[in-house]
Design a protein around this motif. Structure first.
Motif, PDB file in Angstrom:
ATOM      1  N   ILE A 152      44.784  48.178  40.555  1.00  0.00           N
ATOM      2  CA  ILE A 152      45.596  48.027  39.342  1.00  0.00           C
ATOM      3  C   ILE A 152      45.800  46.570  38.949  1.00  0.00           C
ATOM      4  O   ILE A 152      46.405  46.275  37.929  1.00  0.00           O
ATOM      5  N   GLY A 153      45.290  45.663  39.768  1.00  0.00           N
ATOM      6  CA  GLY A 153      45.400  44.256  39.435  1.00  0.00           C
ATOM      7  C   GLY A 153      44.421  43.440  40.251  1.00  0.00           C
ATOM      8  O   GLY A 153      44.151  43.761  41.402  1.00  0.00           O
ATOM      9  N   SER A 154      43.882  42.424  39.650  1.00  0.00           N
ATOM     10  CA  SER A 154      43.002  41.508  40.374  1.00  0.00           C
ATOM     11  C   SER A 154      43.144  40.125  39.754  1.00  0.00           C
ATOM     12  O   SER A 154      43.614  39.976  38.629  1.00  0.00           O
ATOM     13  N   GLY A 155      42.763  39.137  40.494  1.00  0.00           N
ATOM     14  CA  GLY A 155      42.833  37.774  39.999  1.00  0.00           C
ATOM     15  C   GLY A 155      41.779  36.927  40.669  1.00  0.00           C
ATOM     16  O   GLY A 155      41.252  37.295  41.719  1.00  0.00           O
ATOM     17  N   GLN A 156      41.458  35.814  40.070  1.00  0.00           N
ATOM     18  CA  GLN A 156      40.455  34.911  40.619  1.00  0.00           C
ATOM     19  C   GLN A 156      40.912  33.495  40.361  1.00  0.00           C
ATOM     20  O   GLN A 156      41.524  33.198  39.339  1.00  0.00           O
ATOM     21  N   GLY A 157      40.628  32.628  41.296  1.00  0.00           N
ATOM     22  CA  GLY A 157      40.945  31.225  41.122  1.00  0.00           C
ATOM     23  C   GLY A 157      39.979  30.380  41.909  1.00  0.00           C
ATOM     24  O   GLY A 157      39.350  30.867  42.851  1.00  0.00           O
ATOM     25  N   SER A 158      39.840  29.137  41.536  1.00  0.00           N
ATOM     26  CA  SER A 158      39.015  28.214  42.314  1.00  0.00           C
ATOM     27  C   SER A 158      39.735  26.869  42.362  1.00  0.00           C
ATOM     28  O   SER A 158      40.594  26.572  41.531  1.00  0.00           O
TER      29      SER A 158
END
Length: 173
Positions: free
Chosen positions: A94-100
Motif C-alpha cells: 500500500i506504500g513504497s518509496g525510493q531515495g538515493s
C-alpha cells in the motif's frame, strides 16, 4: 570495512551514551539466525564474545560485520487478482518509496543519518496513509551493527539517538 562505518560508529557514540550498545545487535542477530535453517554460518555469540571480537575498525569488531555470504531476500509481485493463485493470504503493498544519497561522507548532511532512507520512508508512509507507529514488522539492512541502529532511527521507529536504547530494551529483534 568501509571508512564510512568506522566514522559512523565513532559519531554514533555521541548519540548513545554507551558506544558499545551495538554489541547487543550482534547477539540479537545471532539469536534470530538460529531459526534460519538454510544459513550455512551458525554462531553462538555471547555479549562478551562480541565485545572482545577481533577489531576491524574501532569501535566495530569482527562480529559487528556481516560475512559476505550473509543474507538474501526476494519477493514475487503480481496483480492482486492473480495472487490468490499462488498464496492463500496475499500481502498488498500500500506504500513504497525510493531515495538515493551520496556514498561519500563529506557529501552528507549528517553521517549518522541515511537521508535516502528518511526520504523513502516518508514517501511510503504518505502513500500508505500510515505513520511509523502503525508498522508491526520491518526488516532493516544490518550489514554492520551500527547500520541497524541508524535504520530504525531513520525510519522513525525510534527518535534519533534512541536506537541503542531500543536494542537494549529488546524493542527490536
Amino acid at each position: 570495512m568501509p571508512i564510512k562505518e568506522k566514522k559512523v560508529g565513532l559519531i554514533n557514540g555521541k548519540f548513545h551514551p554507551c558506544p558499545k550498545r551495538h554489541y547487543c545487535v550482534s547477539t540479537q542477530s545471532d539469536e534470530n539466525n538460529k531459526i534460519n535453517y538454510i544459513d550455512p554460518i551458525k554462531y553462538d555469540i555471547s555479549l562478551e564474545q562480541a565485545i572482545i571480537a577481533t577489531p576491524v575498525a574501532y569501535p566495530l569488531g569482527l562480529l559487528d560485520c556481516s560475512p559476505v555470504t550473509d543474507g538474501a531476500a526476494s519477493i514475487v509481485l503480481c496483480a492482486a487478482d492473480k495472487a490468490k493463485k499462488y498464496i492463500d493470504k496475499p500481502v498488498k503493498i500500500i506504500g513504497s518509496g525510493q531515495g538515493s544519497d551520496s556514498l561519500a561522507l563529506h557529501g552528507r548532511r549528517d553521517i549518522c543519518t541515511l537521508d535516502a532512507t528518511v526520504h523513502a520512508a516518508k514517501m511510503a508512509y504518505k502513500q500508505a496513509n500510515l505513520k511509523p507507529k502503525d508498522i508491526d514488522i520491518a526488516e532493516v539492512h544490518d550489514c554492520f551493527t551500527i547500520a541497524e541502529i541508524c535504520a530504525i532511527e531513520d525510519l522513525g521507529f525510534v527518535k534519533k539517538g534512541e536506537g541503542g536504547k531500543a536494542i537494549d530494551n529488546k524493542i527490536t529483534t
